[in-house]
Write an enzyme that holds these catalytic residues in place. Sequence first.
Site, PDB file in Angstrom:
ATOM      1  N   ASN A 112       0.872  -1.183   0.000  1.00  0.00           N
ATOM      2  CA  ASN A 112       0.000   0.000   0.000  1.00  0.00           C
ATOM      3  C   ASN A 112       0.906   1.229   0.000  1.00  0.00           C
ATOM      4  OD1 ASN A 112      -1.820   2.027   0.498  1.00  0.00           O
ATOM      5  ND2 ASN A 112      -2.346   1.351   2.577  1.00  0.00           N
ATOM      6  N   TRP A 113       1.016   1.837  -1.181  1.00  0.00           N
ATOM      7  CA  TRP A 113       1.981   2.936  -1.322  1.00  0.00           C
ATOM      8  C   TRP A 113       1.446   4.258  -0.779  1.00  0.00           C
ATOM      9  CZ3 TRP A 113       3.868   1.812  -7.071  1.00  0.00           C
ATOM     10  CH2 TRP A 113       4.558   0.590  -7.066  1.00  0.00           C
ATOM     11  N   HIS A 118      -9.687   1.619   4.688  1.00  0.00           N
ATOM     12  CA  HIS A 118      -8.426   1.752   5.422  1.00  0.00           C
ATOM     13  C   HIS A 118      -8.626   2.700   6.603  1.00  0.00           C
ATOM     14  CE1 HIS A 118      -4.306   2.805   6.376  1.00  0.00           C
ATOM     15  NE2 HIS A 118      -3.954   1.698   5.751  1.00  0.00           N
ATOM     16  N   GLU A 162      -6.949   5.038   7.681  1.00  0.00           N
ATOM     17  CA  GLU A 162      -6.689   6.446   7.366  1.00  0.00           C
ATOM     18  C   GLU A 162      -7.915   7.082   6.711  1.00  0.00           C
ATOM     19  OE1 GLU A 162      -2.990   5.720   5.348  1.00  0.00           O
ATOM     20  OE2 GLU A 162      -2.103   5.173   7.259  1.00  0.00           O
ATOM     21  N   GLY A 190       2.179   2.325  10.715  1.00  0.00           N
ATOM     22  CA  GLY A 190       3.162   3.387  10.554  1.00  0.00           C
ATOM     23  C   GLY A 190       3.890   3.759  11.832  1.00  0.00           C
ATOM     24  N   SER A 217       2.902  -2.185  10.433  1.00  0.00           N
ATOM     25  CA  SER A 217       4.343  -2.356  10.648  1.00  0.00           C
ATOM     26  C   SER A 217       4.809  -3.780  10.362  1.00  0.00           C
ATOM     27  CB  SER A 217       4.733  -1.906  12.055  1.00  0.00           C
ATOM     28  OG  SER A 217       4.420  -0.525  12.229  1.00  0.00           O
ATOM     29  N   GLY A 219       2.543  -1.101   4.323  1.00  0.00           N
ATOM     30  CA  GLY A 219       2.743   0.292   3.981  1.00  0.00           C
ATOM     31  C   GLY A 219       4.220   0.627   3.829  1.00  0.00           C
ATOM     32  N   GLY A 220       4.826   1.125   4.900  1.00  0.00           N
ATOM     33  CA  GLY A 220       6.203   1.620   4.858  1.00  0.00           C
ATOM     34  C   GLY A 220       7.198   0.675   4.195  1.00  0.00           C
TER      35      GLY A 220
END
Length: 255
Positions: free
Chosen positions: A12-13, A98, A100, A176, A215, A236-237
């Site tokens: 997930n960019w 999501h 966010e 994150g 994470s 993600g990261g």
Amino acid sequence: MAAARRPFFCGNWKLNGSIAESLALATDVRNGVSSLRDVDVAVAPSFTALYAVAKRLEDGPVTVAAQDCFWEEKGAFTGEVAPSQLADAGCKHVIIGHSERRQLFGELDAAVNLKARAALRAGLAPIICVGETLAERDAGETMGRVQAQVDAALTDIDHASLERVVIAYEPVWAIGTGRNATPAQAQEVHHFIRSRIAGRAPAVAPRLRILYGGSMKPDNARALMAEADVDGGLVGGASLSAESFVRLVKEGSAT
Ligand code: PGA
């Protein structure tokens, strides 16, 4: 994870990358995972890069996901993107709900359900995100919150469509932050989600993939994937560098 399910990792960019950067990252991911067999891999670039990345990846094996969609097909909805438009751009999956989107943009459970159903109608596989906040976990409300999110998201989705749904359990406190859920914490919730789905669709539940997100890194992927109900990751990261994402996929899918 159980042998009945194929591991699935989706990068997930988020809000990152020009078209050129997205193409370069997608190409490196494809090259890095092309020799792997028993794993599905997807990347979710920004809307602006979807078509170009999907074209670049059209020969496989990496597929493309969008990060959100709307539930209507067309009309006066300035700024929205329909699932059929995402399919037209080459997407196979779409991330829905999501945290966010829920936290920063006020997305409610009812909207998550409308989006999931619209995605299924357009032939996309929704990756539906659920997960509790730290306050909810500390208050002992994790299962109640997750149950409410899962039940609402899957309302009026029939068994045949449920076969194409992917759930991502993403504890909000782990996204994150560098603080992942322990494998045991993840397994507890994944097992709960699968049992909940078994209550309404006993034949589908053993095949439904439940990803962990929050994470996930190359060095914890293997331990998380060792749990019976963890079937992959929404990353993600660690997906923003091809080197770390490919390493994560290899670690997570190693048997
Ligand atoms: P993270 O993000 O891997 O950076 O924690 C996961 C996600 O938000 O999907």
